[in-house]
Design a protein around this motif. Sequence first.
Motif, PDB file in Angstrom:
ATOM      1  N   ARG A  86       0.650  -1.166  -0.394  1.00 32.85           N
ATOM      2  CA  ARG A  86      -0.435  -0.269   0.132  1.00 32.85           C
ATOM      3  C   ARG A  86       0.610   0.957  -0.283  1.00 32.85           C
ATOM      4  N   HIS A  87       1.693   0.857   1.061  1.00 32.60           N
ATOM      5  CA  HIS A  87       3.341   2.189   0.772  1.00 32.60           C
ATOM      6  C   HIS A  87       3.241   2.666  -1.083  1.00 32.60           C
ATOM      7  N   PHE A  88       3.874   1.711  -1.621  1.00 34.71           N
ATOM      8  CA  PHE A  88       4.527   1.538  -2.553  1.00 34.71           C
ATOM      9  C   PHE A  88       3.566   1.919  -4.116  1.00 34.71           C
ATOM     10  N   PRO A  89       2.607   2.536  -3.961  1.00 36.35           N
ATOM     11  CA  PRO A  89       1.538   1.773  -5.156  1.00 36.35           C
ATOM     12  C   PRO A  89       2.354   1.871  -6.376  1.00 36.35           C
ATOM     13  N   HIS A  90       3.665   2.396  -7.474  1.00 35.69           N
ATOM     14  CA  HIS A  90       3.906   2.513  -8.613  1.00 35.69           C
ATOM     15  C   HIS A  90       4.311   0.800  -8.301  1.00 35.69           C
ATOM     16  N   LEU A  91       4.845  -0.192  -7.694  1.00 32.57           N
ATOM     17  CA  LEU A  91       4.767  -1.327  -7.585  1.00 32.57           C
ATOM     18  C   LEU A  91       3.916  -2.374  -7.295  1.00 32.57           C
ATOM     19  N   LEU A  92       3.137  -2.120  -7.589  1.00 35.02           N
ATOM     20  CA  LEU A  92       1.903  -2.843  -7.480  1.00 35.02           C
ATOM     21  C   LEU A  92       1.785  -3.487  -8.539  1.00 35.02           C
ATOM     22  N   PRO A  93       2.900  -3.868  -9.709  1.00 36.54           N
ATOM     23  CA  PRO A  93       2.723  -4.619 -10.223  1.00 36.54           C
ATOM     24  C   PRO A  93       3.493  -6.372 -10.018  1.00 36.54           C
ATOM     25  N   TYR A  94       4.869  -5.406  -9.453  1.00 37.01           N
ATOM     26  CA  TYR A  94       5.073  -6.521  -8.622  1.00 37.01           C
ATOM     27  C   TYR A  94       4.770  -7.340  -7.733  1.00 37.01           C
ATOM     28  N   ALA A  95       3.969  -6.947  -7.175  1.00 42.54           N
ATOM     29  CA  ALA A  95       3.191  -7.109  -6.057  1.00 42.54           C
ATOM     30  C   ALA A  95       2.401  -7.856  -6.187  1.00 42.54           C
ATOM     31  N   ILE A  96       0.712  -8.037  -7.169  1.00 43.17           N
ATOM     32  CA  ILE A  96       0.201  -8.626  -8.291  1.00 43.17           C
ATOM     33  C   ILE A  96       1.872 -10.195  -8.111  1.00 43.17           C
ATOM     34  N   PHE A 116      -9.890 -16.306  -9.778  1.00 43.52           N
ATOM     35  CA  PHE A 116     -10.202 -15.706  -8.408  1.00 43.52           C
ATOM     36  C   PHE A 116      -9.569 -14.296  -8.174  1.00 43.52           C
ATOM     37  N   MET A 117      -7.951 -14.680  -8.845  1.00 45.02           N
ATOM     38  CA  MET A 117      -6.700 -13.623  -9.156  1.00 45.02           C
ATOM     39  C   MET A 117      -6.892 -12.558 -10.202  1.00 45.02           C
ATOM     40  N   ALA A 118      -7.535 -13.218 -11.424  1.00 42.55           N
ATOM     41  CA  ALA A 118      -7.984 -11.577 -13.001  1.00 42.55           C
ATOM     42  C   ALA A 118      -8.952 -10.510 -12.367  1.00 42.55           C
ATOM     43  N   PRO A 119      -9.747 -11.196 -11.325  1.00 47.34           N
ATOM     44  CA  PRO A 119     -10.834 -10.448 -10.925  1.00 47.34           C
ATOM     45  C   PRO A 119     -10.787  -9.504  -9.991  1.00 47.34           C
ATOM     46  N   ILE A 120      -9.879  -9.993  -9.164  1.00 49.72           N
ATOM     47  CA  ILE A 120      -9.105  -8.830  -8.553  1.00 49.72           C
ATOM     48  C   ILE A 120      -7.982  -7.668  -8.464  1.00 49.72           C
ATOM     49  N   THR A 121      -7.141  -8.373  -9.784  1.00 50.79           N
ATOM     50  CA  THR A 121      -5.963  -7.305 -10.582  1.00 50.79           C
ATOM     51  C   THR A 121      -7.431  -6.223 -11.329  1.00 50.79           C
ATOM     52  N   LEU A 122      -7.747  -6.359 -11.792  1.00 55.02           N
ATOM     53  CA  LEU A 122      -8.544  -5.981 -13.213  1.00 55.02           C
ATOM     54  C   LEU A 122      -9.184  -5.013 -12.717  1.00 55.02           C
ATOM     55  N   LEU A 123     -10.273  -4.903 -11.096  1.00 55.94           N
ATOM     56  CA  LEU A 123     -10.565  -4.241 -10.179  1.00 55.94           C
ATOM     57  C   LEU A 123     -10.021  -3.625  -9.619  1.00 55.94           C
ATOM     58  N   VAL A 133      -3.376  -4.567 -19.533  1.00 54.51           N
ATOM     59  CA  VAL A 133      -2.022  -4.784 -19.930  1.00 54.51           C
ATOM     60  C   VAL A 133      -0.752  -5.489 -18.718  1.00 54.51           C
ATOM     61  N   ILE A 134      -0.528  -4.224 -18.551  1.00 53.23           N
ATOM     62  CA  ILE A 134       0.462  -4.740 -16.984  1.00 53.23           C
ATOM     63  C   ILE A 134      -0.602  -4.854 -16.103  1.00 53.23           C
ATOM     64  N   GLY A 135      -1.384  -5.284 -15.326  1.00 55.85           N
ATOM     65  CA  GLY A 135      -2.247  -6.125 -14.837  1.00 55.85           C
ATOM     66  C   GLY A 135      -2.811  -7.001 -14.944  1.00 55.85           C
ATOM     67  N   SER A 136      -2.743  -7.377 -16.595  1.00 54.48           N
ATOM     68  CA  SER A 136      -3.307  -8.691 -17.029  1.00 54.48           C
ATOM     69  C   SER A 136      -1.523  -9.424 -16.922  1.00 54.48           C
ATOM     70  N   MET A 137      -0.837  -8.844 -17.234  1.00 50.82           N
ATOM     71  CA  MET A 137       1.110  -9.051 -17.210  1.00 50.82           C
ATOM     72  C   MET A 137       1.792  -9.912 -17.165  1.00 50.82           C
ATOM     73  N   SER A 138       1.264  -8.886 -15.452  1.00 50.44           N
ATOM     74  CA  SER A 138       1.511  -9.567 -14.237  1.00 50.44           C
ATOM     75  C   SER A 138       0.638 -10.506 -13.393  1.00 50.44           C
ATOM     76  N   VAL A 139      -0.528 -10.770 -13.261  1.00 51.36           N
ATOM     77  CA  VAL A 139      -1.110 -11.726 -12.748  1.00 51.36           C
ATOM     78  C   VAL A 139      -1.395 -12.917 -13.579  1.00 51.36           C
ATOM     79  N   GLY A 140      -1.128 -13.160 -14.752  1.00 52.73           N
ATOM     80  CA  GLY A 140      -0.945 -13.738 -16.113  1.00 52.73           C
ATOM     81  C   GLY A 140       0.792 -15.439 -15.839  1.00 52.73           C
ATOM     82  N   TYR A 141       1.874 -13.746 -15.781  1.00 47.43           N
ATOM     83  CA  TYR A 141       2.542 -14.408 -15.196  1.00 47.43           C
ATOM     84  C   TYR A 141       3.088 -14.865 -13.872  1.00 47.43           C
TER      85      TYR A 141
END
Length: 432
Positions: A86-96, A116-123, A133-141
Motif C-alpha cells: 500500500r505504501h508503494f503503489p507504483h510497485l503494484l505490478p510486482y505485488a500482483i 480469483f486473482m484476475a478479477p482482483i487485479t482488474l478491479l 495490459v500491465i495488470g493482466s501480464m502481471s497476474v498471468g505471469y
Amino acid sequence: MSLLVVGAILLSIILGYKTRINIGLFAIAFAYLIGSFALGLSPNDIIKMWPLKIFFIIFSVSLFYSFAIINGTLEKLAEHLMYRCRHFPHLLPYAIYITTTIISALGAGYYTVLAFMAPITLLLCQRTGMSMVIGSMSVGYGALTGANFMSSQSGIIFRGIMANAGVTENQAFINSIGIFLSTAAIPLIVITALVFFTKHRSTIAKGGYQADLPTAFNKEQRQTLTLTLIMMGLVLLAPISHLLFPDNQTITFINSKMDIGLIASVFSVIALLLKLGDERKAIASVPWSTLIMICGVGMLISVAIKAGTINDLASWIGTSIPAVLVPVAFGIVAAFMSLFASTLGVVTPALFPIVPSIAQSLSLDPMMLFICIVVGAQATAISPFSSGGSLILGACPTEESRTKLFPQLLFRAAPLGFAAALIFNLLITFVL
C-alpha cells in the motif's frame, strides 16, 4: 499414418476451439478410431494408453489444494500480501506478480489462481488507473510461474510427461527446476520494463491507491496454510537431499518411497479429519476438464508413438533445421500452438516426447529444449484465444473494458511476451 495422426491432433484442437467441447474428448475418439482401425490395436490396448499415473497425481494434488480454495485461505493470503504494497503503489505490478506466484506455487494451479486473482487485479486497475495490459501480464505471469514450481500443478505435469517420454524421475525433477527458474526470470524483466520505462508511475501517482487492512486468518485457514507448507517441504526435501547426497543410502531409500500423489492423498485425509473443508466441495473443485484434456491428448500422443509419428517428426527436425537453431525453433512452434491451445493439455504433451531423441541425435541438452518449449508456450498464453487470456477477459468488470482489453491482449501483451521469450531462448541457446 504419421500424417493421419498429426491431422487428428490438429483437428482435435480446431474442433475443441470451434465447438468449445473439451479437446481431450476429441483426442480420445481419434485415439480409438486410428488406434483400433488403422493400427490394428485392441480396444484394451487403447484404454491402457490413458496416462494413469499423471491422472492420479493431478487428481490427488488438486484434491488436497482445493481445501485452501474452498475455505478461503488463498483469497485471504492474497489480501494480506496485496496490503503490504500500500505504501508503494507504483510497485503494484510486482505485488500482483509475487502474490499470484506464491499462491499458485502453493498448489492452486494456473486456472484456479487466475479465476480469483484476475478479477482482483482488474478491479485494482480500475481503481488506480494502472494499465490493464500491465495488470493482466502481471497476474498471468504470476499464475504461470507459481504453477511451474516443482511441487505445483504444472511442474508436476511437466515431470510426468517427461517421465513418460523416457526421462528418469531424478532428471525430470532437475529439468523442472530449470523450467521454474527460467519462467520466473522472464516476467521480472518484462514487468520491470513496463513499470520503469512507461508512463505507469505517473499514472498510478494520480490514482490515489488505498488498501484496507484485511481480517486475520481464522483457525481453519491457519491450519490449512500450515499443512500446505509441510506437504511442500516433504515433497521437495527428499529429491533435493538426494541430489545433494546421492550416495547416502538412507536418503536414497526415503526418496524412493516419496510420491507426491500418495503424499497428497494422506494430507487430504488429514484435512478432512481436521474439518478444513467439505469433502463434496473439495472433489467438485478438482479441475476435471483439465484432467480430461491432458489425459485424452496423452492417449492420442501414445497412438502417435505407436504409429512412429514421433520418431518421424524427430527425424525431420534433426535433418531439416540446423542443430543450433532447434531450441529456438521449438520455442517458436510452442508459442504459435499456445495462441490457440493449452500449454498443459496440448503443447507439452505433443512436443515433450520428441525431445529425448532430438537431444540425443543432435547432441543437445534436453533441459534446454524442455525450457525453450515451456518458455515459448507460456509467452503467448495471455492471448485472448488461449485459455489463460480468455479467463482474464472473463474477469473484466464491464463489457466495455472487455472490448477494450481484447485487442490489447492480442496485439500488445502476446507479442511482448513472445519477444521476451524469443530473446531469452536465443540467449540460453547461444550464450549459456
